[in-house]
Structures are given as C-alpha cells and as structure tokens.
Design an enzyme around this catalytic site. Structure first.
Site, PDB file in Angstrom:
ATOM      1  N   GLU A 119       0.923  -1.255  -0.114  1.00  0.00           N
ATOM      2  CA  GLU A 119       0.247   0.152  -0.053  1.00  0.00           C
ATOM      3  C   GLU A 119       0.761   1.294   0.413  1.00  0.00           C
ATOM      4  O   GLU A 119       1.551   0.896   0.773  1.00  0.00           O
ATOM      5  CB  GLU A 119      -0.835   0.224   1.118  1.00  0.00           C
ATOM      6  CG  GLU A 119      -2.014   1.377   1.132  1.00  0.00           C
ATOM      7  CD  GLU A 119      -2.708   1.187   2.465  1.00  0.00           C
ATOM      8  OE1 GLU A 119      -3.584   2.336   2.001  1.00  0.00           O
ATOM      9  OE2 GLU A 119      -3.012   0.429   3.532  1.00  0.00           O
ATOM     10  N   ASP A 153      -2.969  12.012  -2.642  1.00  0.00           N
ATOM     11  CA  ASP A 153      -3.178  13.598  -2.268  1.00  0.00           C
ATOM     12  C   ASP A 153      -3.868  13.710  -3.987  1.00  0.00           C
ATOM     13  O   ASP A 153      -3.006  13.215  -4.664  1.00  0.00           O
ATOM     14  CB  ASP A 153      -2.451  14.216  -2.479  1.00  0.00           C
ATOM     15  CG  ASP A 153      -2.147  15.430  -2.446  1.00  0.00           C
ATOM     16  OD1 ASP A 153      -3.426  16.237  -2.632  1.00  0.00           O
ATOM     17  OD2 ASP A 153      -1.273  16.136  -1.414  1.00  0.00           O
ATOM     18  N   GLU A 167      -9.900   4.920   6.642  1.00  0.00           N
ATOM     19  CA  GLU A 167     -10.505   6.223   7.734  1.00  0.00           C
ATOM     20  C   GLU A 167     -10.771   7.307   7.029  1.00  0.00           C
ATOM     21  O   GLU A 167     -12.220   7.672   7.676  1.00  0.00           O
ATOM     22  CB  GLU A 167      -9.233   6.490   8.535  1.00  0.00           C
ATOM     23  CG  GLU A 167      -8.919   6.524   9.222  1.00  0.00           C
ATOM     24  CD  GLU A 167      -7.900   4.840   9.434  1.00  0.00           C
ATOM     25  OE1 GLU A 167      -6.885   4.933  10.164  1.00  0.00           O
ATOM     26  OE2 GLU A 167      -7.179   4.787   7.956  1.00  0.00           O
ATOM     27  N   TYR A 168     -10.233   7.272   5.941  1.00  0.00           N
ATOM     28  CA  TYR A 168     -11.092   8.326   5.364  1.00  0.00           C
ATOM     29  C   TYR A 168     -11.752   8.418   4.248  1.00  0.00           C
ATOM     30  O   TYR A 168     -13.171   8.902   4.405  1.00  0.00           O
ATOM     31  CB  TYR A 168      -9.980   8.765   3.685  1.00  0.00           C
ATOM     32  CG  TYR A 168      -9.566  10.243   4.122  1.00  0.00           C
ATOM     33  CD1 TYR A 168      -9.809  11.568   4.387  1.00  0.00           C
ATOM     34  CD2 TYR A 168      -7.573   9.672   4.373  1.00  0.00           C
ATOM     35  CE1 TYR A 168      -9.021  12.456   4.725  1.00  0.00           C
ATOM     36  CE2 TYR A 168      -6.452  10.521   4.690  1.00  0.00           C
ATOM     37  CZ  TYR A 168      -7.134  12.128   4.172  1.00  0.00           C
ATOM     38  OH  TYR A 168      -5.925  12.970   4.649  1.00  0.00           O
TER      39      TYR A 168
END
Length: 213
Positions: free
Chosen positions: A44, A117, A192-193
């Site tokens: 990851e 991002d 989490e996002y």
C-alpha cells in the site's frame, strides 16, 4: 492538511523496530527473505493511519503486506495498530518512495492506492500517484497479471487516473463511481477517509487495473 509533529516522533517510531524496514532498498528482489516465507506480497502506497493495511494483514495471515508512509506522525498511528494486533505479516517503509523500482523487482502480487493526494492544479499532475511516471514503475515491480486497486473520493482525480491506466495498457477489470453500491469485495475493507466520506453520503470511486500477463 499538514499533520502536527508528534513529540519525540523519531524515538517513538524507533520503538517499533520489528515493523520498520530502515534500509528498504537493500531488500530489492529479496522481500520474501524479509518475511521468511513464500507468501504473496502486497503493497500500500500512502497507508495513512493504517486502518486499511492492518485490517488486510489481520484477515489474511497467509499474505504479506508492506505499507509505505512518509509522514512520521501519521505512520506512527499505523505502527501502533500493527503492534496492538501483534501482526507478523506486515512491514513499514517510513519514507516517501518516488520510484518503486528502487525498492522492488517483479515481486509484488498487488498494489493499493487509497485516497492519494489529488494535487488538483494541472502543473502538479506529475505528483499524482496515478500519473504515468508512477504507473510505469508500478508495472515494473508487479508480477505478470497482478493488479493495482485505486480508491478516491475526488471526481477529477478518478477521471485522470482512469485515463492514465488505460494509456499505459492496463485493463480495467473492476470500475465504479460508487463502490459501496456494488458487490465488489473492495468495499469490505475500508480506510479512515473512506468511512468518513461514506458517512456523509459521498460516493467512493474505485477501479482495479491489471498489468499485462
């Protein structure tokens, strides 16, 4: 958002020496020796606080996982999760990786890119983890027929990424603009996002791209 530096961050990360690979480049081509088995290896890139990768490691003890995260205050939380669960099949690279071929040969069974991002300005396109320059390096370290799984909440990044994967001759075998309305297994292990966005009703884009066999 810039992460606040944790007090004694370096020392705290050092305390997880069983999980952190300091000189990762020296293991290029020999990651099976790091794990001391012949199990599949998954990577990851940008693991954040580690919910996704530690859950995978917990659920799949027959697989090995490598998590890359350069932000010290963030990776510290991921390390804490791995240690708390006493995971034996996960290692961490605690710096930013610009070229995967510096660290791996054709030895990975899959790569995960989760909520990278978006770098929304056009002049920053080359910094996106799904830009052609990155995809080319991913293809060099993936085994033949292995895949890349990509999740994002950003519409523009998903469009850009889809075009980049296709441009690099990767086959999209799973593709959706709303992952949690599908039966794809990728919906079962979240970040989490992902939990945050899903809770407020934001759709999650997802694709799985396969490298040529």
């Amino acid at each position: 958002m810039r992460q606040r530096k944790v007090k004694n961050e370096e020392e705290k990360i050092e305390s997880f020496c069983n999980y952190v690979i300091k000189d990762a480049k020296v293991h290029k081509g020999n990651w099976k020796e790091v794990f001391q088995n012949n199990n599949p290896i998954y990577l990851e890139v940008g693991c954040g606080k580690g919910q996704f990768i530690t859950t995978l490691a917990k659920c799949n003890p027959h697989c090995n996982y490598i998590a890359v995260e350069g932000a010290g205050s963030v990776v510290l939380r991921a390390l804490e999760k791995a240690a708390e669960a006493e995971l034996k099949n996960i290692k961490f690279i605690t710096n930013y990786v610009n070229d995967m071929t510096d660290y791996f040969e054709r030895e990975l069974d899959g790569i995960y890119l989760n909520f990278s991002d978006p770098w929304p300005k056009d002049r920053h396109a080359k910094r996106r983890l799904t830009h052609t320059r990155y995809i080319k390096s991913y293809k060099e370290v993936l085994k033949r027929g292995a895949g890349i799984e990509f999740k994002t909440d950003n519409d523009a990044l998903f469009t850009f990424s889809t075009e980049e994967f296709l441009k690099n001759d990767m086959e999209l075998i799973e593709y959706t603009d709303d992952l949690h309305m599908t039966d794809f297994t990728a919906r079962l292990v979240t970040t989490e996002y992902e939990n945050k966005f899903s809770k407020i009703g934001k759709n999650i884009h997802y694709l799985k791209a396969m490298s040529p066999k």
